[in-house]
Scaffold this active site. Structure first.
Site, PDB file in Angstrom:
ATOM      1  N   LEU A   1      46.467  38.204  41.999  1.00  0.00           N
ATOM      2  CA  LEU A   1      47.828  38.322  41.463  1.00  0.00           C
ATOM      3  C   LEU A   1      48.581  36.998  41.470  1.00  0.00           C
ATOM      4  CD1 LEU A   1      47.123  41.348  42.280  1.00  0.00           C
ATOM      5  CD2 LEU A   1      49.562  41.668  42.574  1.00  0.00           C
TER       6      LEU A   1
ATOM      7  N   SER B   1      50.375  33.908  40.711  1.00  0.00           N
ATOM      8  CA  SER B   1      50.858  33.127  39.561  1.00  0.00           C
ATOM      9  C   SER B   1      52.375  33.256  39.505  1.00  0.00           C
ATOM     10  CB  SER B   1      50.291  33.649  38.237  1.00  0.00           C
ATOM     11  OG  SER B   1      50.899  32.973  37.141  1.00  0.00           O
TER      12      SER B   1
ATOM     13  N   ARG C   1      30.460  36.416  45.392  1.00  0.00           N
ATOM     14  CA  ARG C   1      29.753  36.081  46.634  1.00  0.00           C
ATOM     15  C   ARG C   1      29.714  37.275  47.593  1.00  0.00           C
ATOM     16  NH1 ARG C   1      30.993  30.838  50.395  1.00  0.00           N
ATOM     17  NH2 ARG C   1      30.516  31.790  52.395  1.00  0.00           N
TER      18      ARG C   1
ATOM     19  N   TYR D   1      51.711  30.006  30.535  1.00  0.00           N
ATOM     20  CA  TYR D   1      51.470  31.326  31.125  1.00  0.00           C
ATOM     21  C   TYR D   1      50.554  32.158  30.224  1.00  0.00           C
ATOM     22  CZ  TYR D   1      52.709  35.713  33.532  1.00  0.00           C
ATOM     23  OH  TYR D   1      52.685  36.888  34.243  1.00  0.00           O
TER      24      TYR D   1
END
Ligand code: UDP
Length: 316
Positions: A76, A78, A109, A148
């Site tokens: 999330l 940003s 991973r 954005y």
């Protein structure tokens, strides 16, 4: 106990998601550089349940700070307010590109599930309404919002490729406008601006003619959708709009805010920012079908709770 990583978990939506994860029995590792978030949003959680890691997720991750197993990674992090992503334009481009790659690599991973918080800005200034996920959008690639819009679109492309190339169990949610407690009062978005102005008895600053539309989803509905998307199987590669399909003009929204505040509406006209989308309304057919979700909180109820928060009556 299940383990989740939430990048941007100290932010507005992220911290509400952490609350939900904890209530569902998760231990959570929050990665945040506090560019627009605050540890205050997580003050209700002890360190043993919510592990706070001060980190810029655009930089290589220190895996030593993470647990031995991770079930799900939520990305999330940003800036999300137009004012913030203009101020942090390059940082926004990096967190949604390089930061997304680091989050995807961590999920790969650990063989974890992955959830990307994307945005209705992927549609730019849409030429169809409401916007279904199949719509490719109408985006200025080099305008003031492109830091954005285009970086979120890149993040979507990268996530889709990790599903195709590596079989990652990743899903993409496109958030439309969301509001509620823990929005920053000075973040420049229309909800905190209008609520703050109404509480101060000031005119509401309406940009342009106020005929542009938005659809406002209360944060508890938003988080319920994120939770459902995280625990629903067979969503790899799916893109799902999350938002309230009740579309209204900004002028109409100003009227609603004034009505809740119990004041007559007075407007201070301001210029429309460049590339401000003319309309925005989600088609939520996929959310209804795949998640069994639709918003429960109406604007009046949501605004009352938001007013209470901004009045300082409801710190959480
Ligand atoms: N807006 C407004 N007055 C304000 C802040 C925003 O009229 O004080 C308008 C803005 O031009 C846009 C809409 O409200 O059309 C939503 O703006 P916001 O910054 O909240 O988010 P956006 O949907 O543009 O990302």
């Amino acid at each position: 106990m299940k383990h989740a990583v939430v990048t941007g978990g100290a932010g507005f939506i992220g911290s509400h998601l952490v609350d939900r994860l904890v209530s569902e029995g998760f231990a959570v590792w929050v990665l945040d550089n506090l560019a627009t978030g605050s540890w205050d949003n997580l003050a209700q959680h002890p360190d043993q349940t919510v592990h706070r890691i001060f980190a810029d997720v655009s930089e290589p991750w220190n895996m030593d700070a993470l647990p031995g197993s991770i079930d799900v990674v939520f990305h999330l992090a940003s800036p999300a307010s137009p004012v913030h992503y203009r101020r942090l334009a390059v940082e926004t481009l990096m967190v949604n590109s390089q930061g997304t790659k680091h989050a995807l690599d961590a999920a790969r991973r650990y063989q974890a599930r992955f959830l990307l918080a994307s945005t209705s800005e992927s549609y730019g200034d849409p030429t169809v309404s409401p916007q279904p996920e199949s719509y490719w959008g109408h985006v200025n690639p080099v305008g003031p919002r492109s830091c954005y819009d285009e970086s979120k679109r890149f993040g979507e492309a990268l996530t889709a490729e990790y599903v195709r190339s590596y079989g990652l169990d990743a899903r993409i949610l496109r958030f439309f406008n969301c509001y509620g407690p823990r929005m920053q009062s000075e973040d420049g978005r229309v909800v905190p601006n209008f609520v703050r102005q109404a509480l101060a008895g000031q005119p509401l600053t309406v940009y342009g003619d106020g005929h542009q539309t938005r659809s406002f989803c209360y944060v508890s509905d938003e988080v319920d959708a994120i939770w459902r998307a995280a625990v629903t199987d067979n969503l790899a590669g799916e893109i799902i709009n999350i938002g309230n399909p009740e579309e209204r003009t900004i002028l109409n929204f100003a009227e609603a805010v004034a009505a809740i505040a119990g004041i007559p509406l007075t407007v201070e006209p301001r210029p429309l920012p460049p590339d401000d989308p003319t309309n925005r309304c989600p088609d939520i057919t996929k959310a209804r079908t795949l998640l069994g979700w639709e918003p429960q909180v109406g604007l009046e109820e949501g605004l009352k709770a938001t007013f209470a928060y901004f009045r300082g009556q409801s710190p959480n």
